[in-house]
Scaffold this motif. Structure first.
Motif, mmCIF file in Angstrom:
data_model
loop_
_atom_site.group_PDB
_atom_site.id
_atom_site.type_symbol
_atom_site.label_atom_id
_atom_site.label_comp_id
_atom_site.label_asym_id
_atom_site.label_seq_id
_atom_site.Cartn_x
_atom_site.Cartn_y
_atom_site.Cartn_z
ATOM 1 N N GLY A 40 83.192 43.685 62.866
ATOM 2 C CA GLY A 40 83.828 42.407 63.154
ATOM 3 C C GLY A 40 83.627 41.358 62.082
ATOM 4 N N LEU A 41 83.168 41.779 60.913
ATOM 5 C CA LEU A 41 82.928 40.837 59.812
ATOM 6 C C LEU A 41 84.212 40.069 59.481
ATOM 7 N N PRO A 42 84.167 38.726 59.434
ATOM 8 C CA PRO A 42 85.369 37.958 59.098
ATOM 9 C C PRO A 42 85.570 37.853 57.588
ATOM 10 N N ARG A 43 86.747 37.459 57.186
ATOM 11 C CA ARG A 43 86.999 37.242 55.753
ATOM 12 C C ARG A 43 86.242 36.027 55.232
ATOM 13 N N PHE A 44 86.143 35.005 56.050
ATOM 14 C CA PHE A 44 85.474 33.764 55.649
ATOM 15 C C PHE A 44 84.381 33.459 56.670
ATOM 16 N N GLU A 45 83.201 33.115 56.183
ATOM 17 C CA GLU A 45 82.098 32.768 57.067
ATOM 18 C C GLU A 45 81.163 31.806 56.349
ATOM 19 N N ILE A 46 80.357 31.110 57.119
ATOM 20 C CA ILE A 46 79.355 30.223 56.550
ATOM 21 C C ILE A 46 78.106 31.030 56.228
ATOM 22 N N ASP A 47 77.532 30.787 55.060
ATOM 23 C CA ASP A 47 76.303 31.456 54.657
ATOM 24 C C ASP A 47 75.160 30.944 55.527
ATOM 25 N N THR A 48 74.629 31.812 56.375
ATOM 26 C CA THR A 48 73.574 31.386 57.286
ATOM 27 C C THR A 48 72.186 31.411 56.654
ATOM 28 N N SER A 49 72.096 31.789 55.379
ATOM 29 C CA SER A 49 70.786 31.871 54.739
ATOM 30 C C SER A 49 70.311 30.525 54.200
ATOM 31 N N ASP A 50 71.185 29.498 54.218
ATOM 32 C CA ASP A 50 70.757 28.168 53.796
ATOM 33 C C ASP A 50 71.485 27.126 54.634
ATOM 34 N N ALA A 51 71.141 25.859 54.422
ATOM 35 C CA ALA A 51 71.709 24.786 55.236
ATOM 36 C C ALA A 51 72.764 23.982 54.482
ATOM 37 N N GLU A 52 73.228 24.495 53.350
ATOM 38 C CA GLU A 52 74.135 23.721 52.515
ATOM 39 C C GLU A 52 75.607 23.895 52.875
#
Length: 253
Positions: free
Chosen positions: A161-173
């Motif tokens: 279910g991986l989307p084409r666009f996602e927010i990088d959850t490894s940082d808060a930027e």
């Protein structure tokens, strides 16, 4: 959206979850080449780089993106633990595709202090990945708005279910991750290799459909997920530069 990216850099997140949803909806139904052409030409994701492992299927993403943006930086985490075949494959693709390669290495002092004998992978794979992958990449992407990755939904259950666009959850930027191959299947990848005469990673034919650092990568048995050979025997599915969404937090696209 591009101008909003720059405006937000000093005042808040570069992108929000809403931005990722809008981009996924905007390009729903567009093929990968059309999506990439529009995203890159219109700078919809701001300043970006490709993150590549130069693994089994990396040539597809590299070819797709650099045909549109030949000078886009290609970030490679040179961990010091790669198979020699991977380093040779990297050099082959750099020459073949004319890549703007940026080798990222661990901090030498930190490595000497925390992994003096080079065996941290054997008792603390998360710590090894942090030293050799997570921290070097975090330093490299600090000024970027987005990264392009080669992840695909079929590779493992954690990527379904991986989307084409996602927010990088490894940082808060609020950095965006673009996964152009998210919904590609293995036959599509194989066809792309054949259509563009791209070289394959030499270890792929030897039973390695997913290739990371040598000490933590093993051959995959018939019927297993392509990434089953990564960190075999450990409760670990990602190196840390990609953090799977927690149950209930998957984007609704």
């Amino acid at each position: 959206m591009a101008s909003r990216v720059r405006d937000r850099i000093d005042t808040g997140p570069r992108f929000t979850q809403g931005d990722a949803i809008r981009l996924n909806n905007l390009f729903r139904g567009n093929d990968t080449q059309e999506m990439l052409a529009a995203v890159i030409a219109d700078r919809l994701v701001g300043d970006a780089a490709i993150v590549s492992s130069f693994g089994a299927e990396s040539a597809v993403l590299l070819h797709l993106v650099t045909r549109i943006a030949p000078d886009m930086p290609v970030l490679f985490l040179d961990t010091g633990k790669h198979f020699p075949e991977t380093l040779a494959y990297r050099d082959q693709l750099v020459e073949r595709l004319g890549l703007n390669l940026v080798n990222l290495t661990p901090d030498a002092e930190e490595l000497a202090a925390r992994d003096e004998n080079g065996l941290r992978w054997s008792y603390d794979p998360d710590g090894c990945c942090e030293l050799r992958k997570v921290k070097p990449l975090a330093r490299a992407v600090a000024g970027l708005d987005a990264t392009f990755t080669g992840r695909k939904g079929f590779q493992s259950s954690s990527r379904t279910g991986l989307p084409r666009f996602e927010i990088d959850t490894s940082d808060a930027e609020g950095r965006l991750k673009v996964n152009p191959l998210a919904n590609w299947a293995k036959p599509e990848l194989d066809a792309y290799f054949a259509d563009h005469a791209l070289p394959r990673h030499p270890l792929e034919a030897d039973g390695y459909p997913s290739i990371g650092c040598a000490p933590c990568t093993s051959k995959v048995r018939p019927g297993e997920d392509p990434r089953a050979g990564r960190w075999r025997g450990w409760e670990k599915v990602e190196c840390g530069i990609h953090i799977p969404a927690k149950p209930g937090e998957e984007p609704a696209f």
